[in-house]
Design a protein around this motif. Structure first.
Motif, short mmCIF file in Angstrom:
data_model
loop_
_atom_site.label_atom_id
_atom_site.label_comp_id
_atom_site.label_asym_id
_atom_site.label_seq_id
_atom_site.Cartn_x
_atom_site.Cartn_y
_atom_site.Cartn_z
N ASP A 1 24.73 59.26 15.97
CA ASP A 1 24.83 60.12 14.79
C ASP A 1 25.42 61.48 15.17
O ASP A 1 26.28 62.02 14.47
N ILE A 2 24.96 62.04 16.28
CA ILE A 2 25.48 63.32 16.74
C ILE A 2 26.97 63.20 17.07
O ILE A 2 27.77 64.05 16.72
N TYR A 3 27.33 62.11 17.74
CA TYR A 3 28.73 61.89 18.09
C TYR A 3 29.59 61.79 16.84
O TYR A 3 30.67 62.39 16.75
N TRP A 4 29.14 61.01 15.86
CA TRP A 4 29.91 60.84 14.64
C TRP A 4 30.08 62.17 13.91
O TRP A 4 31.15 62.50 13.43
N LYS A 5 28.99 62.93 13.84
CA LYS A 5 29.07 64.23 13.16
C LYS A 5 29.97 65.20 13.92
O LYS A 5 30.65 66.02 13.30
N ASN A 6 29.98 65.09 15.24
CA ASN A 6 30.84 65.96 16.02
C ASN A 6 32.31 65.62 15.80
O ASN A 6 33.15 66.51 15.73
N ASP B 1 29.61 81.65 12.51
CA ASP B 1 28.23 81.60 12.98
C ASP B 1 27.58 80.27 12.63
O ASP B 1 26.86 79.69 13.45
N ARG B 2 27.84 79.79 11.44
CA ARG B 2 27.28 78.49 11.01
C ARG B 2 27.83 77.36 11.88
O ARG B 2 27.09 76.47 12.30
N TYR B 3 29.12 77.41 12.18
CA TYR B 3 29.73 76.40 13.04
C TYR B 3 29.12 76.43 14.44
O TYR B 3 28.76 75.40 15.00
N GLU B 4 29.00 77.62 15.01
CA GLU B 4 28.43 77.75 16.35
C GLU B 4 26.97 77.30 16.37
O GLU B 4 26.52 76.67 17.33
N LYS B 5 26.23 77.63 15.33
CA LYS B 5 24.84 77.21 15.24
C LYS B 5 24.73 75.69 15.19
O LYS B 5 23.86 75.09 15.84
N SER B 6 25.61 75.04 14.45
CA SER B 6 25.57 73.58 14.38
C SER B 6 25.93 72.95 15.73
O SER B 6 25.37 71.92 16.11
N VAL B 7 26.84 73.57 16.46
CA VAL B 7 27.20 73.07 17.78
C VAL B 7 26.01 73.21 18.73
O VAL B 7 25.69 72.28 19.49
N PHE B 8 25.34 74.35 18.69
CA PHE B 8 24.18 74.55 19.55
C PHE B 8 23.05 73.58 19.22
O PHE B 8 22.37 73.06 20.10
N LYS B 9 22.84 73.33 17.93
CA LYS B 9 21.82 72.36 17.51
C LYS B 9 22.16 70.97 18.02
O LYS B 9 21.28 70.24 18.49
N ALA B 10 23.42 70.60 17.93
CA ALA B 10 23.85 69.29 18.42
C ALA B 10 23.63 69.17 19.92
O ALA B 10 23.15 68.14 20.40
N GLN B 11 23.93 70.21 20.66
CA GLN B 11 23.71 70.18 22.11
C GLN B 11 22.22 70.07 22.43
O GLN B 11 21.83 69.30 23.32
N ARG B 12 21.41 70.81 21.71
CA ARG B 12 19.96 70.73 21.91
C ARG B 12 19.45 69.31 21.62
O ARG B 12 18.63 68.77 22.35
N ASN B 13 19.96 68.71 20.56
CA ASN B 13 19.50 67.37 20.18
C ASN B 13 19.96 66.32 21.18
O ASN B 13 19.25 65.34 21.42
N VAL B 14 21.14 66.50 21.77
CA VAL B 14 21.59 65.57 22.82
C VAL B 14 20.65 65.66 24.02
O VAL B 14 20.25 64.63 24.59
N ILE B 15 20.29 66.86 24.39
CA ILE B 15 19.35 67.04 25.50
C ILE B 15 18.00 66.40 25.17
O ILE B 15 17.38 65.74 26.01
N LEU B 16 17.56 66.53 23.94
CA LEU B 16 16.29 65.95 23.51
C LEU B 16 16.34 64.42 23.59
O LEU B 16 15.40 63.79 24.09
#
Length: 129
Positions: free
Chosen positions: A58-63, A80-95
């Motif tokens: 899901d993260i890959y598809w959204k990316n 800022d919204r774009y950067e925040k979504s990228v950071f959230k995606a990175q956090r979720n990949v780590i999770l």
């Protein structure tokens, strides 16, 4: 959407606690009981692997389908919204990867403990002969 990440976060926290409890030194009888209990729990909790894999897809598809905001037309709020979504995606990949890695670690710790028990039993039989 946030519920699945909250569930995954709680699962990772529980896995981390179990991994710590398995690796702490404890009396042999208590350790054997604890390892057998966790071994029984491991099979039903295997669902976390496909769940985390689906989340990674899901993260890959959204990316791949995310709107890029790198031009000068974008406002500061959009950037800022774009950067925040990228950071959230990175956090979720780590999770997701942490969930899979911790599950594998707990499985291997239990398996090694059972192998050690069987080797101790074999050693005990040879000593008794």
């Amino acid at each position: 959407m946030a519920l699945q990440w909250m569930i995954l976060t709680y699962v990772v926290a529980a896995e981390a606690a179990l991994a710590l409890l398995l690796t702490f030194p404890s009396p042999k009888l208590l350790k054997n009981r604890f390892v057998s209990l966790i071994s029984l729990i491991l099979q039903p909790t295997l669902f976390i692997i496909p769940f985390a894999g689906f989340q990674l897809l899901d993260i890959y598809w959204k990316n791949e389908h995310r709107l890029m905001c790198t031009s000068e037309i974008c406002t500061a709020a959009e950037r800022d919204r774009y950067e925040k979504s990228v950071f959230k995606a990175q956090r979720n990949v780590i999770l997701c990867t942490t969930a899979c890695l911790l599950y594998w670690c707990i499985y291997r710790i239990c398996k090694y403990h059972k192998e050690i028990q069987s080797l101790e039993e074999v050693e005990k039989r040879y000593k008794n002969e």
